[in-house]
Every structure is written in structure tokens, then in C-alpha cells.
Design an enzyme around this catalytic site. Sequence first.
Site, short mmCIF file in Angstrom:
data_model
loop_
_atom_site.label_atom_id
_atom_site.label_comp_id
_atom_site.label_asym_id
_atom_site.label_seq_id
_atom_site.Cartn_x
_atom_site.Cartn_y
_atom_site.Cartn_z
N LYS A 25 4.95 4.11 -9.91
CA LYS A 25 3.74 4.07 -9.09
C LYS A 25 2.55 3.85 -10.30
CE LYS A 25 5.63 6.96 -5.62
NZ LYS A 25 5.61 8.37 -5.22
N GLY A 58 12.31 15.66 3.37
CA GLY A 58 12.18 14.41 3.32
C GLY A 58 11.39 13.73 2.26
N GLU A 104 1.00 -1.25 0.12
CA GLU A 104 -0.28 -0.16 -0.05
C GLU A 104 0.96 1.33 -0.09
OE1 GLU A 104 -3.44 0.35 -0.24
OE2 GLU A 104 -2.70 2.32 -0.79
N GLY A 131 6.58 11.32 3.00
CA GLY A 131 6.74 11.66 4.13
C GLY A 131 6.48 10.60 5.17
N ASP A 146 10.00 7.71 -10.51
CA ASP A 146 9.13 7.31 -9.29
C ASP A 146 7.80 7.21 -9.61
OD1 ASP A 146 8.93 6.96 -6.22
OD2 ASP A 146 7.79 8.87 -6.93
N1 HSE Z 1 10.02 10.76 -3.28
C1 HSE Z 1 8.44 10.05 -3.56
C2 HSE Z 1 7.73 11.49 -3.78
C3 HSE Z 1 8.30 9.91 -2.11
O1 HSE Z 1 8.42 12.57 -3.66
O2 HSE Z 1 6.65 11.47 -3.98
C4 HSE Z 1 6.95 8.82 -1.79
O3 HSE Z 1 7.01 7.62 -2.87
#
Ligand code: HSE
Length: 435
Positions: free
Chosen positions: A207, A189, A131, A304, A203
Site C-alpha cells: 500500500k 474478515g 481506490e 472489511g 500488505d
Molecule cells: N488485510 C488488509 C488489512 C485488508 O488488514 O488491512 C485490507 O487491505
Amino acid sequence: MAGRKTWRVGVAGLGTVGAGLLTFLAEHPDFAPAGGRATVTGVSARSRSRPRPFDIAKLPWFDDPVALAASPETDVFVELIGGSDGPAKAAVEAALKAGKPVVTANKALIAEHGAELAALAEAQGVPLLFEAAVMGGVPAVKMVREALVGDEIRSIAGILNGTCNYILTEMEATGRSFAEVLAEAQRLGYAEADPTMDVGGFDAAHKISILAALAFGCAPNYAAAEIEGIAGVELLDIQLCRDLGYRIKLVASADRSPDGVLVRVYPSLAPLAHPLAQTGGALNALFIEGARTGRIFVQGPGAGSGPTAAAVAADIADVMAGAVRPVFQAPAGELLPFTPVDPSKSIGRAYLRLSVKDEPGVIAAVSEALAEAGVSIESFLQKPVENAPDSLKGGVPIVLTTHAVAESVLKAAIEHIAGLPAVLDRPRLLRIARI
Ligand code: HSE
């Protein structure tokens, strides 16, 4: 609480999310509604001594995450190391082979090796849950995999990378440079250890590949994703788009048609009043279009420590509740083939910015080139700019938006325009989101 079974949780990877999970489980071991108590009984990370917001001195330490995954003292293995291969994959495989449930926040691992890991988990009869891999605290995976299983999802589109959204939002709000805002996102972060994963669009592509697999009942196929990040988005484009009534967002989308599946990540223009344009800062947002439900929109924190650790904890709760279902939308052996659609055939509207010599006849030459290629102009803007960026190469910017056009036709038109004597640099292309 007396009588609850204790689940011994091994956590590999103690970065932002790992620290958030350890803090949460220490304070709320009985959080799961279906009973069971979750206690961290082993940890592993690259460095034992690195300063952390959570004291790990009293927790059993494993130098090797594979040993933690396979340890008889581990009932549930939580992988928060990250990365599609290397120790993360080795440890997840070791846990599954040892018949242990696995919870991971690792989008790269699931997007690139999801089908083979699903086959392994299902052969062992143990859950593999992720998740936290998509949209952090927003339960997007459960929504697509479980809550919408009675629908037929046609398309998904959204903002899936908090770092990029934060950078684009702050650049527009403050006029600061890309590099300055990226450094701030890293301090907060949001960004991955290697920010290329964020700003390169990879990234978000991981997803959306996972969501596409869940939505369309196929195996994830990250290799088929069309990916463009935000590193080439200039402040000038952000400002010019605003003048045209749009905001630039990194939009990840997955569409199913009779021809197959198209998964794309592009910096895209959303009309200023649209909910995606209104999704600011590090927030994530997602539209899901179902044949029966119609449109669903969700928005929330996608990165986060707190939100992502909450999503990991929710998966641990599912493990404790004993639910074992196929990892994707069907057992691994029955997943549909992922047939990628040729992106050059996709049709959409576009934004083009040109840097041109400020002399008579230039606009006519550009319009003629577009007309010859079969591209119809929807709007046109020529505006003097103060503090012209180097990228204009001493020219003046003209921007235009097109009516819907096939990607292959648009690309051919751009090549034609780029060759005009009055055009000083390659035209900048941004797509207008189909949302
Ligand atoms: N680096 C990712 C973002 C963190 O900025 O969305 C969560 O996957």
C-alpha cells in the site's frame, strides 16, 4: 431510472469484498451520480459452491476469470481475486488488452506490476483504477492522485494494515497473545487469506509503495521497500513502551529527499497522545505532508466488506463517468525513476530492550558501549516484571530510548551490546516514528 446506459460488470473473486460489492450493486444499480446503471452480468471465483452471504445462482458463472475479463458481455472488469501474479494478473491483462476498463482492489498486483499495467491501460485508452487497494473505505488514492496534484508531497506516513493494528490494539487492551488475537482478526474478515501478508508487513508495504508512486510521480517499486512486520512484537514491549509514554504501531512511510525515495514499514513507537497512537482497532490512518498544504490527517476503516466494496463502487462510478487519466501521477512513459535511498543512512530515534544479568556494573557496561559507538541515550528504564516471558532468558529487562542516530551507527552499537557478557539475548530494536 429510464435512459441510463447499463454497464455490464464482471466480478472475479467473491470473497469478503466481492460479496459486499454484489450486495451493494443489487440494491443500488443507479448509485452513480454521473448516470449509468451498473449490473453484475458475470462472476468467477475459485469455488462456485462455497457458502456466501449473496446468492450467485442466477448470475452467469465463469470457471476462468480470463474468459470473464475478455467476454463480450463484460463492459467493466472488477478484479477481487488478489495476489500479485497468477489468475489476477492474467485476467487484468486480458481485460485491458480487450479494451475494457478495470477496477481492482489488488494492492500486490499494482505495487508489483503497476507500471507495466499502466502502460497497457494507457495504450488501450482505458482506465485502471484501484481506490480499494489502499485504506479500504478511505479515499487515499484519489486524494493523493487527484486532489493533491496541485501540491508537492514530501512525505506520507500512516497505519495501513487493519489486521496488525487490531492485533496490537487488542494485545495491549486485553493482554492476550499474538496468536489468539490474529485468529480473531481472521474471523472478523480483516486478515488476508494468508495472514503472513498482514503480520509480515508486506500488505502495508504494497500500500505505501502505491501511495509513494502516486505522491512522487514515480513507478511503484515494492522491491525497494524496507519491511519488518509485527510477529516479533512481544506483549512485554507493548507494556514497557506504554510505561515510557509510547504505543507500538505498524507504521508505513514514504519520504522524498534530494537523494531519492525511502519506503519503509516498521513496528514503530508513537507518543500516546499522537493521532496515530490514538488510531485503534482495525482503523487505518494517514498523514500527508505537502509543501503548500502542510499536514493532512485522515483516518477510517481500511478493511472489511462494506468500506472496501464502497471504494470499488466509487471506481466503477468513475468508469461510468468516462474519466480516463494516467494510472499514476504521469503517463506511464513519463514516470520518474524511483531512486531508493540507502536505509542505513536514515536518521531516527530508537527503543532498545535488553535482557541482562541482574548484577552490578551491567548498566554502566551498556552505557559505555553505546557511548563508544556514538549513540546518545535519551531515557532509561529498569523495571521488575511479573510473569517474565521466556524471551528474557532468565534475565531482567532494561529499556532505553536514544536520541537521533544514523541507522548504521545504531546497528553497529547493537552488535557491540549483543556481545557483552551480561547481555543474555539479542537486543530488541524498535524505531520511534518520525511523525
Ligand atoms: N488485510 C488488509 C488489512 C485488508 O488488514 O488491512 C485490507 O487491505
